[in-house]
Write a protein that holds these residues in place. Structure first.
Motif, PDB file in Angstrom:
ATOM      1  N   ALA A   1      23.637  23.325 -26.352  1.00 14.65           N
ATOM      2  CA  ALA A   1      22.738  24.344 -26.896  1.00 14.65           C
ATOM      3  C   ALA A   1      23.297  24.934 -28.190  1.00 14.65           C
ATOM      4  CB  ALA A   1      22.506  25.444 -25.860  1.00 14.65           C
ATOM      5  N   GLU A   2      24.606  25.075 -28.250  1.00 18.28           N
ATOM      6  CA  GLU A   2      25.229  25.678 -29.433  1.00 18.28           C
ATOM      7  C   GLU A   2      25.225  24.764 -30.659  1.00 18.28           C
ATOM      8  OE1 GLU A   2      26.594  25.419 -26.386  1.00 18.28           O
ATOM      9  OE2 GLU A   2      28.721  24.818 -26.492  1.00 18.28           O
ATOM     10  N   ASP A   3      24.751  23.514 -30.500  1.00 17.02           N
ATOM     11  CA  ASP A   3      24.585  22.631 -31.656  1.00 17.02           C
ATOM     12  C   ASP A   3      23.231  22.842 -32.336  1.00 17.02           C
ATOM     13  OD1 ASP A   3      26.171  20.101 -29.692  1.00 17.02           O
ATOM     14  OD2 ASP A   3      27.079  21.267 -31.317  1.00 17.02           O
ATOM     15  N   THR A   4      22.385  23.675 -31.748  1.00 10.63           N
ATOM     16  CA  THR A   4      21.092  23.993 -32.359  1.00 10.63           C
ATOM     17  C   THR A   4      21.309  24.631 -33.721  1.00 10.63           C
ATOM     18  OG1 THR A   4      19.948  24.278 -30.248  1.00 10.63           O
ATOM     19  CG2 THR A   4      19.022  25.420 -32.169  1.00 10.63           C
ATOM     20  N   ALA A   5      20.745  24.010 -34.756  1.00 12.60           N
ATOM     21  CA  ALA A   5      20.983  24.472 -36.123  1.00 12.60           C
ATOM     22  C   ALA A   5      20.139  23.666 -37.100  1.00 12.60           C
ATOM     23  CB  ALA A   5      22.459  24.314 -36.498  1.00 12.60           C
ATOM     24  N   VAL A   6      20.054  24.157 -38.301  1.00 11.02           N
ATOM     25  CA  VAL A   6      19.592  23.345 -39.432  1.00 11.02           C
ATOM     26  C   VAL A   6      20.814  22.605 -39.960  1.00 11.02           C
ATOM     27  CG1 VAL A   6      18.639  23.365 -41.758  1.00 11.02           C
ATOM     28  CG2 VAL A   6      17.712  24.909 -40.012  1.00 11.02           C
ATOM     29  N   TYR A   7      20.673  21.288 -40.111  1.00  5.95           N
ATOM     30  CA  TYR A   7      21.765  20.456 -40.596  1.00  5.95           C
ATOM     31  C   TYR A   7      21.461  20.034 -42.036  1.00  5.95           C
ATOM     32  CZ  TYR A   7      23.848  20.230 -35.984  1.00  5.95           C
ATOM     33  OH  TYR A   7      24.459  20.561 -34.798  1.00  5.95           O
ATOM     34  N   TYR A   8      22.402  20.342 -42.915  1.00  4.02           N
ATOM     35  CA  TYR A   8      22.273  19.992 -44.326  1.00  4.02           C
ATOM     36  C   TYR A   8      23.261  18.889 -44.686  1.00  4.02           C
ATOM     37  CZ  TYR A   8      20.107  24.668 -44.965  1.00  4.02           C
ATOM     38  OH  TYR A   8      19.311  25.783 -44.905  1.00  4.02           O
ATOM     39  N   CYS A   9      22.832  17.938 -45.503  1.00  5.00           N
ATOM     40  CA  CYS A   9      23.809  17.051 -46.134  1.00  5.00           C
ATOM     41  C   CYS A   9      24.074  17.584 -47.541  1.00  5.00           C
ATOM     42  CB  CYS A   9      23.368  15.596 -46.155  1.00  5.00           C
ATOM     43  SG  CYS A   9      22.024  15.186 -47.267  1.00  5.00           S
ATOM     44  N   ALA A  10      25.288  17.380 -48.000  1.00  4.13           N
ATOM     45  CA  ALA A  10      25.689  17.893 -49.309  1.00  4.13           C
ATOM     46  C   ALA A  10      26.689  16.939 -49.943  1.00  4.13           C
ATOM     47  CB  ALA A  10      26.304  19.283 -49.167  1.00  4.13           C
ATOM     48  N   ARG A  11      26.586  16.815 -51.258  1.00  2.18           N
ATOM     49  CA  ARG A  11      27.615  16.083 -52.007  1.00  2.18           C
ATOM     50  C   ARG A  11      28.880  16.939 -51.972  1.00  2.18           C
ATOM     51  NH1 ARG A  11      27.005  13.679 -58.064  1.00  2.18           N
ATOM     52  NH2 ARG A  11      26.465  15.828 -58.578  1.00  2.18           N
ATOM     53  N   GLU A  12      29.942  16.548 -52.695  1.00  2.00           N
ATOM     54  CA  GLU A  12      31.139  17.408 -52.729  1.00  2.00           C
ATOM     55  C   GLU A  12      30.687  18.866 -52.853  1.00  2.00           C
ATOM     56  OE1 GLU A  12      32.458  13.680 -55.085  1.00  2.00           O
ATOM     57  OE2 GLU A  12      30.727  15.034 -55.125  1.00  2.00           O
TER      58      GLU A  12
END
Lengths: 107, 115
Positions: B88-99
């Motif tokens: 449940a604690e992995d619930t989130a918005v996940y962003y990818c980002a360059r450096e």
């Protein structure tokens, strides 16, 4: 892990005010410090990298300073679009860490 | 113009798996390290994982180590995050980002872990 502590956690200010947010690292990080602005529902926006370098396209009213363990983000004259949450982030370690955020609200 | 577009988020039950993807364009993907960063609802930013340009070095936050796997396909200009044993604690918005000091982030994809 390197801990990043921001202060204050929240701040109320008026348009035209000068505002300073501080960030302290749990160990020296030289100038490997970035500052972000985030608005609700949006991805973070990089404002300052390497502690004091202004990201392209960011207004000059934003500035950063510091080295070692203590850093500041200053907004010289608040504009309505500056009300947002601000985060610091260290990139000294291979395990980057963020501060807990500072919410800047309209007074 | 740099573009990073995440996909693959959704609703998954605790203990389940999900694979996130990030399609990159506008830069030489194979020359840059990449990151995943997440943000739980109403919370701050948390770095999750990073991978160097050639995949020679990979790093994870302690909170996901042993459960998440980052990978990339430089021929497809794509970054991935395989998430297993979700909580449940992995619930989130996940962003990818360059450096992270480059300032290029995607728009995020929402992962909800709930029964």
């Amino acid at each position: 892990d390197i801990q990043m502590t921001q202060s204050p956690s929240s701040l109320s200010a008026s348009v035209g005010d000068r505002v300073t947010i501080t960030c302290r690292a749990s160990q020296s990080i030289s100038t490997y410090l970035n500052w972000y602005q985030q608005k609700p529902g949006k991805a973070p926006r990089l404002l300052i990298y390497a502690a004091s370098s202004l990201q392209s396209g960011v207004p000059s009213r934003f500035s950063g300073s510091g080295s070692g363990t203590d850093f500041t983000l200053t907004i010289s004259s608040l504009q309505p679009e500056d009300f947002a949450t601000y985060y610091c982030q260290q990139s000294y370690s291979t395990l980057p860490t963020f501060g807990q955020g500072t919410r800047l609200e309209i007074k | 113009e740099v573009q990073l577009v995440e996909s693959g988020g959704g609703l998954v039950k605790p203990g389940g798996s999900l694979r996130l993807s990030c399609a990159a364009s506008g830069f030489t993907f194979s020359s840059h390290s990449m990151n995943w960063v997440r943000q739980a609802p109403g919370k701050g930013l948390e770095w999750v994982s990073s991978i160097t340009s050639s995949s020679s070095s990979i790093y994870y936050a302690d909170s996901v180590k042993g459960r998440f796997t980052i990978s990339r396909d430089n021929a497809k200009n794509s970054l991935y995050l395989q998430m297993n044993s979700l909580r449940a604690e992995d619930t989130a918005v996940y962003y990818c980002a360059r450096e992270l000091e480059a300032g290029d982030w995607g728009q995020g994809t929402l992962v909800t872990v709930s029964s």
